[in-house]
Design a protein around this motif. Structure first.
Motif, PDB file in Angstrom:
ATOM      1  N   GLY A  34       0.801  -1.230   0.000  1.00  0.00           N
ATOM      2  CA  GLY A  34       0.000   0.000   0.000  1.00  0.00           C
ATOM      3  C   GLY A  34       0.828   1.272   0.000  1.00  0.00           C
ATOM      4  N   HIS A  35       1.903   1.293   0.822  1.00  0.00           N
ATOM      5  CA  HIS A  35       2.749   2.492   0.885  1.00  0.00           C
ATOM      6  C   HIS A  35       3.471   2.742  -0.440  1.00  0.00           C
ATOM      7  CE1 HIS A  35       1.747   2.715   4.992  1.00  0.00           C
ATOM      8  NE2 HIS A  35       2.601   1.836   5.451  1.00  0.00           N
ATOM      9  N   LEU A  36       3.910   1.655  -1.097  1.00  0.00           N
ATOM     10  CA  LEU A  36       4.594   1.795  -2.387  1.00  0.00           C
ATOM     11  C   LEU A  36       3.643   2.355  -3.444  1.00  0.00           C
ATOM     12  CD1 LEU A  36       6.975   1.364  -4.286  1.00  0.00           C
ATOM     13  CD2 LEU A  36       6.259  -1.031  -4.550  1.00  0.00           C
ATOM     14  N   ILE A  37       2.413   1.860  -3.480  1.00  0.00           N
ATOM     15  CA  ILE A  37       1.414   2.362  -4.433  1.00  0.00           C
ATOM     16  C   ILE A  37       1.148   3.846  -4.185  1.00  0.00           C
ATOM     17  CG2 ILE A  37      -0.994   2.192  -5.189  1.00  0.00           C
ATOM     18  CD1 ILE A  37      -0.903  -0.771  -4.430  1.00  0.00           C
ATOM     19  N   THR A  38       0.994   4.217  -2.895  1.00  0.00           N
ATOM     20  CA  THR A  38       0.677   5.606  -2.548  1.00  0.00           C
ATOM     21  C   THR A  38       1.801   6.546  -2.953  1.00  0.00           C
ATOM     22  OG1 THR A  38      -0.539   4.746  -0.625  1.00  0.00           O
ATOM     23  CG2 THR A  38      -0.179   7.111  -0.718  1.00  0.00           C
ATOM     24  N   VAL A  39       3.049   6.187  -2.637  1.00  0.00           N
ATOM     25  CA  VAL A  39       4.167   7.076  -2.963  1.00  0.00           C
ATOM     26  C   VAL A  39       4.334   7.194  -4.473  1.00  0.00           C
ATOM     27  CG1 VAL A  39       6.045   5.363  -2.945  1.00  0.00           C
ATOM     28  CG2 VAL A  39       6.512   7.718  -2.300  1.00  0.00           C
ATOM     29  N   ALA A  40       4.071   6.122  -5.208  1.00  0.00           N
ATOM     30  CA  ALA A  40       4.168   6.179  -6.676  1.00  0.00           C
ATOM     31  C   ALA A  40       3.114   7.128  -7.251  1.00  0.00           C
ATOM     32  CB  ALA A  40       3.997   4.779  -7.260  1.00  0.00           C
ATOM     33  N   GLN A  41       1.892   7.059  -6.728  1.00  0.00           N
ATOM     34  CA  GLN A  41       0.817   7.952  -7.182  1.00  0.00           C
ATOM     35  C   GLN A  41       1.155   9.402  -6.871  1.00  0.00           C
ATOM     36  OE1 GLN A  41      -2.531   6.295  -5.091  1.00  0.00           O
ATOM     37  NE2 GLN A  41      -2.949   4.732  -6.644  1.00  0.00           N
ATOM     38  N   PHE A  42       1.631   9.651  -5.656  1.00  0.00           N
ATOM     39  CA  PHE A  42       1.967  11.015  -5.239  1.00  0.00           C
ATOM     40  C   PHE A  42       3.114  11.581  -6.083  1.00  0.00           C
ATOM     41  CE2 PHE A  42       0.032  12.239  -1.001  1.00  0.00           C
ATOM     42  CZ  PHE A  42      -1.027  11.353  -1.104  1.00  0.00           C
ATOM     43  N   LEU A  43       4.120  10.750  -6.327  1.00  0.00           N
ATOM     44  CA  LEU A  43       5.282  11.207  -7.095  1.00  0.00           C
ATOM     45  C   LEU A  43       4.885  11.574  -8.519  1.00  0.00           C
ATOM     46  CD1 LEU A  43       8.352  11.626  -7.164  1.00  0.00           C
ATOM     47  CD2 LEU A  43       8.591   9.231  -7.857  1.00  0.00           C
ATOM     48  N   PHE A  44       4.037  10.758  -9.138  1.00  0.00           N
ATOM     49  CA  PHE A  44       3.594  11.025 -10.511  1.00  0.00           C
ATOM     50  C   PHE A  44       2.837  12.358 -10.590  1.00  0.00           C
ATOM     51  CE2 PHE A  44       0.478  10.855 -13.934  1.00  0.00           C
ATOM     52  CZ  PHE A  44       1.240  10.454 -15.006  1.00  0.00           C
ATOM     53  N   ILE A  45       1.888  12.569  -9.669  1.00  0.00           N
ATOM     54  CA  ILE A  45       1.082  13.796  -9.694  1.00  0.00           C
ATOM     55  C   ILE A  45       1.942  15.009  -9.364  1.00  0.00           C
ATOM     56  CG2 ILE A  45      -0.837  15.010  -8.554  1.00  0.00           C
ATOM     57  CD1 ILE A  45      -2.251  12.316  -8.342  1.00  0.00           C
ATOM     58  N   ALA A  46       2.930  14.844  -8.456  1.00  0.00           N
ATOM     59  CA  ALA A  46       3.827  15.960  -8.116  1.00  0.00           C
ATOM     60  C   ALA A  46       4.680  16.369  -9.315  1.00  0.00           C
ATOM     61  CB  ALA A  46       4.713  15.566  -6.937  1.00  0.00           C
ATOM     62  N   ILE A  47       5.210  15.392 -10.037  1.00  0.00           N
ATOM     63  CA  ILE A  47       6.032  15.694 -11.228  1.00  0.00           C
ATOM     64  C   ILE A  47       5.170  16.329 -12.313  1.00  0.00           C
ATOM     65  CG2 ILE A  47       7.368  14.667 -13.109  1.00  0.00           C
ATOM     66  CD1 ILE A  47       8.323  12.545 -11.087  1.00  0.00           C
ATOM     67  N   HIS A  48       3.985  15.770 -12.542  1.00  0.00           N
ATOM     68  CA  HIS A  48       3.067  16.322 -13.547  1.00  0.00           C
ATOM     69  C   HIS A  48       2.682  17.759 -13.177  1.00  0.00           C
ATOM     70  CE1 HIS A  48      -0.820  17.090 -15.514  1.00  0.00           C
ATOM     71  NE2 HIS A  48      -0.382  16.279 -16.477  1.00  0.00           N
ATOM     72  N   GLY A  49       2.387  18.001 -11.902  1.00  0.00           N
ATOM     73  CA  GLY A  49       2.000  19.348 -11.461  1.00  0.00           C
ATOM     74  C   GLY A  49       3.144  20.346 -11.575  1.00  0.00           C
ATOM     75  N   PHE A  50       4.376  19.886 -11.316  1.00  0.00           N
ATOM     76  CA  PHE A  50       5.545  20.765 -11.432  1.00  0.00           C
ATOM     77  C   PHE A  50       5.709  21.254 -12.862  1.00  0.00           C
ATOM     78  CE2 PHE A  50      10.164  21.257 -12.202  1.00  0.00           C
ATOM     79  CZ  PHE A  50      10.412  22.309 -11.327  1.00  0.00           C
ATOM     80  N   ILE A  51       5.411  20.374 -13.809  1.00  0.00           N
ATOM     81  CA  ILE A  51       5.546  20.737 -15.230  1.00  0.00           C
ATOM     82  C   ILE A  51       4.345  21.537 -15.729  1.00  0.00           C
ATOM     83  CG2 ILE A  51       5.757  19.822 -17.587  1.00  0.00           C
ATOM     84  CD1 ILE A  51       7.131  17.350 -16.300  1.00  0.00           C
ATOM     85  N   MET A  52       3.131  21.058 -15.450  1.00  0.00           N
ATOM     86  CA  MET A  52       1.931  21.626 -16.046  1.00  0.00           C
ATOM     87  C   MET A  52       1.281  22.738 -15.220  1.00  0.00           C
ATOM     88  SD  MET A  52       1.959  19.881 -18.774  1.00  0.00           S
ATOM     89  CE  MET A  52       0.415  20.471 -19.482  1.00  0.00           C
ATOM     90  N   THR A  53       1.353  22.646 -13.880  1.00  0.00           N
ATOM     91  CA  THR A  53       0.683  23.625 -13.029  1.00  0.00           C
ATOM     92  C   THR A  53       1.604  24.756 -12.609  1.00  0.00           C
ATOM     93  OG1 THR A  53      -0.765  21.873 -12.171  1.00  0.00           O
ATOM     94  CG2 THR A  53      -0.676  23.929 -10.919  1.00  0.00           C
ATOM     95  N   SER A  54       2.781  24.410 -12.075  1.00  0.00           N
ATOM     96  CA  SER A  54       3.692  25.471 -11.614  1.00  0.00           C
ATOM     97  C   SER A  54       4.651  25.944 -12.703  1.00  0.00           C
ATOM     98  CB  SER A  54       4.499  24.995 -10.405  1.00  0.00           C
ATOM     99  OG  SER A  54       5.504  24.081 -10.792  1.00  0.00           O
ATOM    100  N   HIS A 198      -8.936  26.806  -6.506  1.00  0.00           N
ATOM    101  CA  HIS A 198      -7.755  26.517  -7.332  1.00  0.00           C
ATOM    102  C   HIS A 198      -7.473  25.020  -7.242  1.00  0.00           C
ATOM    103  CE1 HIS A 198      -7.141  30.855  -7.472  1.00  0.00           C
ATOM    104  NE2 HIS A 198      -7.251  30.864  -6.162  1.00  0.00           N
ATOM    105  N   PRO A 199      -8.368  24.196  -7.808  1.00  0.00           N
ATOM    106  CA  PRO A 199      -8.255  22.737  -7.629  1.00  0.00           C
ATOM    107  C   PRO A 199      -6.987  22.119  -8.186  1.00  0.00           C
ATOM    108  CG  PRO A 199      -9.950  23.292  -9.254  1.00  0.00           C
ATOM    109  CD  PRO A 199      -9.548  24.557  -8.600  1.00  0.00           C
ATOM    110  N   GLN A 200      -6.536  22.586  -9.355  1.00  0.00           N
ATOM    111  CA  GLN A 200      -5.317  22.016  -9.932  1.00  0.00           C
ATOM    112  C   GLN A 200      -4.100  22.350  -9.072  1.00  0.00           C
ATOM    113  OE1 GLN A 200      -4.891  19.919 -12.196  1.00  0.00           O
ATOM    114  NE2 GLN A 200      -6.759  19.896 -13.394  1.00  0.00           N
ATOM    115  N   GLU A 201      -4.073  23.562  -8.559  1.00  0.00           N
ATOM    116  CA  GLU A 201      -2.977  23.964  -7.663  1.00  0.00           C
ATOM    117  C   GLU A 201      -3.018  23.135  -6.388  1.00  0.00           C
ATOM    118  OE1 GLU A 201      -2.392  27.537  -4.615  1.00  0.00           O
ATOM    119  OE2 GLU A 201      -2.318  28.241  -6.692  1.00  0.00           O
ATOM    120  N   ALA A 202      -4.210  22.978  -5.814  1.00  0.00           N
ATOM    121  CA  ALA A 202      -4.363  22.191  -4.578  1.00  0.00           C
ATOM    122  C   ALA A 202      -3.949  20.742  -4.806  1.00  0.00           C
ATOM    123  CB  ALA A 202      -5.801  22.269  -4.090  1.00  0.00           C
ATOM    124  N   LEU A 203      -4.328  20.192  -5.957  1.00  0.00           N
ATOM    125  CA  LEU A 203      -3.959  18.814  -6.292  1.00  0.00           C
ATOM    126  C   LEU A 203      -2.438  18.663  -6.332  1.00  0.00           C
ATOM    127  CD1 LEU A 203      -4.953  15.989  -7.295  1.00  0.00           C
ATOM    128  CD2 LEU A 203      -4.697  16.879  -9.621  1.00  0.00           C
TER     129      LEU A 203
END
Length: 342
Positions: A34-54, A198-203
């Motif tokens: 469970g922890h591995l799945i969660t960190v993988a999901q968080f890492l993907f969304i963080a990288i995507h947000g760094f590129i597309m949102t910020s 600001h849902p995309q920013e919050a995400l």
């Protein structure tokens, strides 16, 4: 209904549905990841947000860091606990049904914190959901591992008791996650009222700021990374790339998780709350059916009855039946009949 709304409905059903399928494949092979799945999901969304949102850090957040902190803690704990619960003998169908009880948690938090008052219909619908979850939970408590047929009865009894103890821990974790999620929703509403939506920013920032929290689970994450790496190799067709099957499933789970989240966001902006409720409820129901049929999870007539109470109660709470208007012709006939009676 416009094209964007139709796209959101289709991608929500497909994305969220596939996400549950890949999740169940992973849990079947490694229930403790469970922890591995969660960190993988968080890492993907963080990288995507760094590129597309910020935009690589060039766009400043509209909501200050201090305000995000409480939201991040609540969001991190909710996500980690929900995925961690699979490690405590919680089957996927029960997990889906239990998480449908978010309305109960929202009502409890609304009464305690916001001092809200609800109509009798709301209480009845929540009572139906609660009863449905209780029935499914009690029936699932009997699904013990009965592979031991010729072993000592005392050993079998001890195994059953251990199974039940850890199952109780899993139920407690899911209950806590529901209450944390409801509290997070209330806090999120207060942030949006003060700073705007600001849902995309919050995400992006809730996932980014949560990343250091996974240091507490680094040992578990590392152990299950090794399990994933040592899993059966799988050759991807067309490209002829060989990858451990668990890593492939985790990658697919992460991608479909993002597709699910982003589709629901589009759905909430393009469709009415009625449509959103119907689509999400339909998605949960289809995922439940697929999990039972395809993965052959134990599901009795009592489970079906409890599930029906949960889904019907959810639709009643959202006032779906009351808000579905009859066809124009039928409505005109009713008005004509009413006039005749008067």
């Amino acid at each position: 209904m416009n094209t964007k709304a139709m796209y959101a409905i289709v991608t929500t059903l497909i994305g969220c549905g596939l996400n549950n399928v890949f999740l169940e494949y992973i849990i079947k092979q490694d229930p403790g990841c469970g922890h591995l799945i969660t960190v993988a999901q968080f890492l993907f969304i963080a990288i995507h947000g760094f590129i597309m949102t910020s935009k690589f850090g060039t766009v400043q957040p509209k909501i200050p860091f201090k305000t995000y902190l409480i939201l991040v803690v609540l969001f991190f704990l909710t996500s980690v606990i929900n995925n961690w619960a699979f490690n405590f003998n919680i089957p996927v169908p029960l997990h889906m049904i239990f998480r449908s009880g978010s309305l109960i948690a929202n009502m409890i938090m609304g009464i305690l914190i916001l001092k809200k008052k609800y109509t009798l219909k709301k209480y009845i619908s929540v009572a139906m959901i609660t009863l449905g979850i209780i029935i499914c939970t009690l029936m699932s408590s009997g699904n013990k591992n009965k592979a031991c047929t010729d072993c000592d009865l005392q050993v079998e009894k001890q195994t059953a008791e251990d199974h039940f103890f850890w199952w109780i821990i899993g139920i407690a974790l899911l209950s806590g996650a529901l209450l944390l999620s409801a509290r997070m929703g209330i806090y999120q509403e207060s942030i949006y009222k003060h700073y705007g939506k600001h849902p995309q920013e919050a995400l992006y920032y809730t996932h980014l700021y949560s990343m250091p929290g996974f240091l507490f689970y680094s040992q578990s994450i590392w152990e299950h990374m090794k399990i994933a790496t040592e899993s059966e190799p799988y050759e991807i067709p067309m490209v002829h790339l060989v990858i451990p099957i668990l890593w492939l499933l985790i990658l697919l789970n992460v991608v479909t998780q993002y597709l699910c989240i982003s589709s629901v966001y589009i759905l909430t902006t393009e469709c009415t709350s009625l449509t959103v409720t119907l689509v999400i409820t339909l998605r949960k129901f289809l995922s439940l059916i697929f999990s039972i049929v395809y993965f052959q999870n134990p599901f009795t007539i009592y489970h079906w009855f409890g599930s029906a109470l949960v889904f019907i109660g959810t639709l009643l709470f959202a006032e779906v039946f009351a808000r579905i208007k009859p066809p124009p012709f039928e409505g005109q006939l009713r008005q004509r009949d009413d006039k005749k009676l008067n």
